[in-house]
Design a protein around this motif. Structure first.
Motif, PDB file in Angstrom:
ATOM      1  N   GLU A   4      -3.147   8.310   2.259  1.00 59.88           N
ATOM      2  CA  GLU A   4      -1.769   7.507   1.944  1.00 59.88           C
ATOM      3  C   GLU A   4      -0.548   7.962   1.305  1.00 59.88           C
ATOM      4  O   GLU A   4      -0.188   9.472   1.000  1.00 59.88           O
ATOM      5  N   ILE A   5      -0.518   7.253   1.732  1.00 67.24           N
ATOM      6  CA  ILE A   5       1.126   7.335   1.666  1.00 67.24           C
ATOM      7  C   ILE A   5       2.419   6.101   1.287  1.00 67.24           C
ATOM      8  O   ILE A   5       1.573   4.706   1.646  1.00 67.24           O
ATOM      9  N   LYS A   6       3.074   6.895   0.824  1.00 68.57           N
ATOM     10  CA  LYS A   6       3.923   5.362   0.140  1.00 68.57           C
ATOM     11  C   LYS A   6       5.937   5.449   1.092  1.00 68.57           C
ATOM     12  O   LYS A   6       6.319   6.385   0.830  1.00 68.57           O
ATOM     13  N   MET A   7       5.380   4.022   1.092  1.00 69.21           N
ATOM     14  CA  MET A   7       7.326   3.991   1.817  1.00 69.21           C
ATOM     15  C   MET A   7       7.007   2.816   1.456  1.00 69.21           C
ATOM     16  O   MET A   7       7.222   1.933   1.967  1.00 69.21           O
ATOM     17  N   ASP A   8       8.548   2.657   1.437  1.00 71.48           N
ATOM     18  CA  ASP A   8       9.485   1.612   1.030  1.00 71.48           C
ATOM     19  C   ASP A   8       8.954   1.463  -0.596  1.00 71.48           C
ATOM     20  O   ASP A   8       8.850  -0.114  -0.355  1.00 71.48           O
ATOM     21  N   GLY A   9       8.033   1.952  -1.529  1.00 75.09           N
ATOM     22  CA  GLY A   9       7.344   1.384  -2.680  1.00 75.09           C
ATOM     23  C   GLY A   9       5.840   0.447  -1.913  1.00 75.09           C
ATOM     24  O   GLY A   9       5.747  -0.181  -3.044  1.00 75.09           O
ATOM     25  N   ARG A  10       5.495   0.569  -0.586  1.00 78.59           N
ATOM     26  CA  ARG A  10       4.707   0.042  -1.203  1.00 78.59           C
ATOM     27  C   ARG A  10       3.652   1.224  -0.402  1.00 78.59           C
ATOM     28  O   ARG A  10       3.586   1.861   0.767  1.00 78.59           O
ATOM     29  N   LYS A  11       2.177   1.293  -0.869  1.00 77.83           N
ATOM     30  CA  LYS A  11       0.927   2.040  -0.231  1.00 77.83           C
ATOM     31  C   LYS A  11       0.596   1.894   1.175  1.00 77.83           C
ATOM     32  O   LYS A  11      -0.240   0.427   0.747  1.00 77.83           O
ATOM     33  N   ALA A  12       0.359   2.301   1.706  1.00 76.26           N
ATOM     34  CA  ALA A  12      -0.634   2.526   3.201  1.00 76.26           C
ATOM     35  C   ALA A  12      -1.871   3.351   2.739  1.00 76.26           C
ATOM     36  O   ALA A  12      -1.493   4.992   2.516  1.00 76.26           O
ATOM     37  N   THR A  13      -2.574   2.556   3.170  1.00 76.96           N
ATOM     38  CA  THR A  13      -4.282   3.914   2.949  1.00 76.96           C
ATOM     39  C   THR A  13      -4.845   3.537   4.789  1.00 76.96           C
ATOM     40  O   THR A  13      -5.399   4.675   4.711  1.00 76.96           O
ATOM     41  N   SER A  14      -4.921   2.863   5.037  1.00 72.16           N
ATOM     42  CA  SER A  14      -5.583   3.167   7.091  1.00 72.16           C
ATOM     43  C   SER A  14      -4.857   2.771   7.882  1.00 72.16           C
ATOM     44  O   SER A  14      -3.108   3.215   7.691  1.00 72.16           O
ATOM     45  N   GLY A  15      -5.117   3.938   9.275  1.00 71.64           N
ATOM     46  CA  GLY A  15      -4.297   4.163  10.354  1.00 71.64           C
ATOM     47  C   GLY A  15      -3.661   3.084  10.546  1.00 71.64           C
ATOM     48  O   GLY A  15      -2.170   3.602  10.552  1.00 71.64           O
ATOM     49  N   ASN A  16      -3.791   1.465  10.609  1.00 72.94           N
ATOM     50  CA  ASN A  16      -3.160   0.818  11.093  1.00 72.94           C
ATOM     51  C   ASN A  16      -1.899  -0.007   9.690  1.00 72.94           C
ATOM     52  O   ASN A  16      -1.135  -0.600  10.837  1.00 72.94           O
ATOM     53  N   GLN A  17      -2.318   0.449   8.751  1.00 74.05           N
ATOM     54  CA  GLN A  17      -1.249   0.348   8.098  1.00 74.05           C
ATOM     55  C   GLN A  17       0.237   1.140   8.087  1.00 74.05           C
ATOM     56  O   GLN A  17       1.434   1.057   7.737  1.00 74.05           O
ATOM     57  N   ILE A  18      -1.061   2.584   7.462  1.00 71.21           N
ATOM     58  CA  ILE A  18       0.207   3.605   8.412  1.00 71.21           C
ATOM     59  C   ILE A  18       1.635   3.690   9.630  1.00 71.21           C
ATOM     60  O   ILE A  18       2.243   3.487   9.018  1.00 71.21           O
TER      61      ILE A  18
END
Length: 68
Positions: A4-18
């Motif tokens: 999980e990574i949080k960037m600009d207040g949005r949480k991304a959990t998959s590789g594509n989202q990241i």
């Protein structure tokens, strides 16, 4: 393993989202630095072909020197 990574207040959990979030962040940073380097007297437009600078030749030369 869950990432999980949080960037600009949005949480991304998959590789594509990241990947999408990192690309967006890089584009925002690039646009910000181009606009900051332009300074007064130069208008920056974002087009489908890239960025276009409008202004006097002296101001545009200054912009290109600052971006190098």
């Amino acid at each position: 393993m869950k990432i999980e990574i949080k960037m600009d207040g949005r949480k991304a959990t998959s590789g594509n989202q990241i990947e999408r979030e990192l690309i967006k962040a890089a584009e925002r940073a690039l646009e910000g630095s181009i606009r900051k380097a332009a300074g007064p007297g130069v208008k920056i437009k974002k087009t489908r072909d890239g960025y276009v600078a409008e202004g006097t030749p002296e101001k545009i030369d200054r912009l290109t020197r600052q971006l190098r």
